[in-house]
Design a protein around this motif. Structure first.
Motif, PDB file in Angstrom:
ATOM      1  N   ARG A  39       0.685  -1.331   0.074  1.00 36.96           N
ATOM      2  CA  ARG A  39      -0.131  -0.017  -0.072  1.00 36.96           C
ATOM      3  C   ARG A  39       1.130   1.206  -0.074  1.00 36.96           C
ATOM      4  O   ARG A  39       1.484   1.869   0.956  1.00 36.96           O
ATOM      5  CB  ARG A  39      -0.882  -0.126   1.278  1.00 36.96           C
ATOM      6  CG  ARG A  39      -1.952  -1.084   1.154  1.00 36.96           C
ATOM      7  CD  ARG A  39      -3.126  -0.738   0.263  1.00 36.96           C
ATOM      8  NE  ARG A  39      -3.510   0.480   0.703  1.00 36.96           N
ATOM      9  CZ  ARG A  39      -4.580   0.886   1.381  1.00 36.96           C
ATOM     10  NH1 ARG A  39      -5.221   0.031   2.175  1.00 36.96           N
ATOM     11  NH2 ARG A  39      -5.289   1.972   1.743  1.00 36.96           N
ATOM     12  N   GLN A  76       2.929   1.055   3.844  1.00 35.88           N
ATOM     13  CA  GLN A  76       2.782  -0.361   4.546  1.00 35.88           C
ATOM     14  C   GLN A  76       2.388  -1.040   3.425  1.00 35.88           C
ATOM     15  O   GLN A  76       1.922  -1.299   2.375  1.00 35.88           O
ATOM     16  CB  GLN A  76       1.763  -0.334   5.798  1.00 35.88           C
ATOM     17  CG  GLN A  76       2.032   0.812   6.603  1.00 35.88           C
ATOM     18  CD  GLN A  76       1.321   0.847   7.766  1.00 35.88           C
ATOM     19  OE1 GLN A  76       0.383  -0.020   7.931  1.00 35.88           O
ATOM     20  NE2 GLN A  76       1.821   1.608   8.725  1.00 35.88           N
ATOM     21  N   LEU A 117      -0.063   4.172   2.173  1.00 36.69           N
ATOM     22  CA  LEU A 117       0.204   4.189   3.471  1.00 36.69           C
ATOM     23  C   LEU A 117       1.728   4.098   3.881  1.00 36.69           C
ATOM     24  O   LEU A 117       1.875   4.022   4.882  1.00 36.69           O
ATOM     25  CB  LEU A 117      -0.627   3.023   4.046  1.00 36.69           C
ATOM     26  CG  LEU A 117      -2.308   3.067   3.915  1.00 36.69           C
ATOM     27  CD1 LEU A 117      -2.743   1.852   4.551  1.00 36.69           C
ATOM     28  CD2 LEU A 117      -2.667   4.371   4.582  1.00 36.69           C
ATOM     29  N   GLU A 170      -0.214  -4.280   3.411  1.00 31.73           N
ATOM     30  CA  GLU A 170      -1.504  -4.919   4.034  1.00 31.73           C
ATOM     31  C   GLU A 170      -1.533  -6.427   3.710  1.00 31.73           C
ATOM     32  O   GLU A 170      -1.655  -6.714   2.494  1.00 31.73           O
ATOM     33  CB  GLU A 170      -2.672  -4.035   3.213  1.00 31.73           C
ATOM     34  CG  GLU A 170      -3.996  -4.654   3.835  1.00 31.73           C
ATOM     35  CD  GLU A 170      -5.119  -3.879   3.278  1.00 31.73           C
ATOM     36  OE1 GLU A 170      -6.200  -4.117   3.757  1.00 31.73           O
ATOM     37  OE2 GLU A 170      -4.804  -3.366   2.222  1.00 31.73           O
ATOM     38  N   THR A 197      -3.765  -7.123   8.410  1.00 31.35           N
ATOM     39  CA  THR A 197      -2.711  -6.713   9.315  1.00 31.35           C
ATOM     40  C   THR A 197      -1.761  -5.836   8.420  1.00 31.35           C
ATOM     41  O   THR A 197      -1.867  -6.035   7.228  1.00 31.35           O
ATOM     42  CB  THR A 197      -1.956  -7.800   9.831  1.00 31.35           C
ATOM     43  OG1 THR A 197      -1.366  -8.705   8.987  1.00 31.35           O
ATOM     44  CG2 THR A 197      -2.756  -8.312  10.896  1.00 31.35           C
ATOM     45  N   PHE A 198      -1.191  -5.008   8.904  1.00 33.83           N
ATOM     46  CA  PHE A 198      -0.324  -4.044   8.415  1.00 33.83           C
ATOM     47  C   PHE A 198       1.419  -4.168   9.010  1.00 33.83           C
ATOM     48  O   PHE A 198       1.269  -4.321  10.142  1.00 33.83           O
ATOM     49  CB  PHE A 198      -0.654  -2.669   8.551  1.00 33.83           C
ATOM     50  CG  PHE A 198      -2.056  -2.372   7.954  1.00 33.83           C
ATOM     51  CD1 PHE A 198      -2.039  -1.980   6.328  1.00 33.83           C
ATOM     52  CD2 PHE A 198      -3.285  -2.676   8.376  1.00 33.83           C
ATOM     53  CE1 PHE A 198      -3.249  -1.833   5.968  1.00 33.83           C
ATOM     54  CE2 PHE A 198      -4.493  -2.348   7.845  1.00 33.83           C
ATOM     55  CZ  PHE A 198      -4.630  -1.942   6.605  1.00 33.83           C
ATOM     56  N   GLU A 199       2.227  -3.839   8.117  1.00 36.68           N
ATOM     57  CA  GLU A 199       3.531  -3.739   8.626  1.00 36.68           C
ATOM     58  C   GLU A 199       4.294  -2.633   7.702  1.00 36.68           C
ATOM     59  O   GLU A 199       3.988  -2.588   6.619  1.00 36.68           O
ATOM     60  CB  GLU A 199       4.355  -5.128   8.595  1.00 36.68           C
ATOM     61  CG  GLU A 199       4.420  -5.742   7.179  1.00 36.68           C
ATOM     62  CD  GLU A 199       4.757  -7.181   7.115  1.00 36.68           C
ATOM     63  OE1 GLU A 199       6.129  -7.302   7.059  1.00 36.68           O
ATOM     64  OE2 GLU A 199       3.978  -7.992   7.097  1.00 36.68           O
ATOM     65  N   PRO A 200       5.309  -2.274   8.400  1.00 39.28           N
ATOM     66  CA  PRO A 200       6.404  -1.028   7.359  1.00 39.28           C
ATOM     67  C   PRO A 200       6.820  -1.674   6.103  1.00 39.28           C
ATOM     68  O   PRO A 200       7.092  -3.035   5.906  1.00 39.28           O
ATOM     69  CB  PRO A 200       7.259  -0.910   8.277  1.00 39.28           C
ATOM     70  CG  PRO A 200       6.897  -1.253   9.953  1.00 39.28           C
ATOM     71  CD  PRO A 200       5.833  -2.514   9.478  1.00 39.28           C
ATOM     72  N   TRP A 201       6.540  -0.911   4.993  1.00 41.90           N
ATOM     73  CA  TRP A 201       7.178  -1.405   3.982  1.00 41.90           C
ATOM     74  C   TRP A 201       8.306  -0.380   3.702  1.00 41.90           C
ATOM     75  O   TRP A 201       8.445   0.644   3.668  1.00 41.90           O
ATOM     76  CB  TRP A 201       5.970  -1.088   2.726  1.00 41.90           C
ATOM     77  CG  TRP A 201       6.591  -1.002   1.332  1.00 41.90           C
ATOM     78  CD1 TRP A 201       6.984  -2.240   0.796  1.00 41.90           C
ATOM     79  CD2 TRP A 201       6.648  -0.187   0.242  1.00 41.90           C
ATOM     80  NE1 TRP A 201       7.492  -2.014  -0.485  1.00 41.90           N
ATOM     81  CE2 TRP A 201       7.007  -0.745  -0.904  1.00 41.90           C
ATOM     82  CE3 TRP A 201       5.949   1.247   0.296  1.00 41.90           C
ATOM     83  CZ2 TRP A 201       7.256  -0.175  -1.925  1.00 41.90           C
ATOM     84  CZ3 TRP A 201       6.132   1.772  -1.153  1.00 41.90           C
ATOM     85  CH2 TRP A 201       6.688   1.059  -1.984  1.00 41.90           C
ATOM     86  N   ARG A 202       9.502  -1.402   3.261  1.00 45.55           N
ATOM     87  CA  ARG A 202      10.666  -0.712   2.922  1.00 45.55           C
ATOM     88  C   ARG A 202      10.803  -0.904   1.335  1.00 45.55           C
ATOM     89  O   ARG A 202      11.149  -2.076   0.992  1.00 45.55           O
ATOM     90  CB  ARG A 202      11.792  -1.281   3.713  1.00 45.55           C
ATOM     91  CG  ARG A 202      11.752  -0.982   5.302  1.00 45.55           C
ATOM     92  CD  ARG A 202      12.704  -1.621   6.068  1.00 45.55           C
ATOM     93  NE  ARG A 202      12.482  -1.632   7.376  1.00 45.55           N
ATOM     94  CZ  ARG A 202      11.763  -1.938   8.219  1.00 45.55           C
ATOM     95  NH1 ARG A 202      10.859  -2.942   7.576  1.00 45.55           N
ATOM     96  NH2 ARG A 202      11.786  -1.910   9.383  1.00 45.55           N
TER      97      ARG A 202
END
Length: 149
Positions: free
Chosen positions: A104, A109, A107, A111, A140-145
């Motif tokens: 995403r 992040q 965001l 998803e 759930t969401f987690e940081p995107w690098r």
């Protein structure tokens, strides 16, 4: 039971409408699998049907893979395996989880959506009883690098 005036009823309805509109659109859901039963040739044949289902569920497991665009897929299995409760009562309960992630960028992040199939199969003598449910949970969401070009 107390009676409400039209004004109080309208105010209550408006408050309820605002309350419901503020709920997130995404939630979780479950649908039961209609229970069924099947008479098999013997208790041993019934247990073999459970063993085949367990083997099939284990083959469905897919370790998490991440594509170049950051999307991911995974299939996991939660079970205690085949459980024997006495001489003529055997059961197999399992949940197969499907996880699908997507980036995403809006965001910053990842998803991940989660859906599942839960099944309960029980042998009582030569009778196979099947039940379960399908469903999904909140993402759930987690940081995107972002990877370097």
């Amino acid at each position: 039971m107390a009676l409400m005036s039209f004004g109080a009823l309208a105010t209550t309805a408006l408050g309820l409408e605002i309350f419901l509109a503020s709920w997130p659109a995404h939630a979780s859901g479950r649908l039961p699998v209609p229970p069924s039963s099947q008479a098999l040739a013997s208790h041993r044949a019934c247990v073999e049907a459970l063993e085949r289902q367990y083997a099939e569920d284990k083959r469905r497991i897919v370790e998490k893979t991440v594509d170049a665009d950051g999307s991911s897929q995974e299939t996991s299995l939660e079970t205690s395996g085949i459980e024997r409760n006495g001489t003529d009562n055997v059961r197999y309960q399992a949940t197969v989880w499907y996880h699908h992630g997507r980036v995403r960028t809006d965001l910053g992040q990842i998803e991940t959506s989660h859906s599942f199939e839960t099944r309960l199969r029980e042998c009582k003598g030569a009778m196979l009883h099947i039940s379960g449910e399908t469903g999904y949970t909140l993402s759930t969401f987690e940081p995107w690098r972002k990877s370097a070009p």
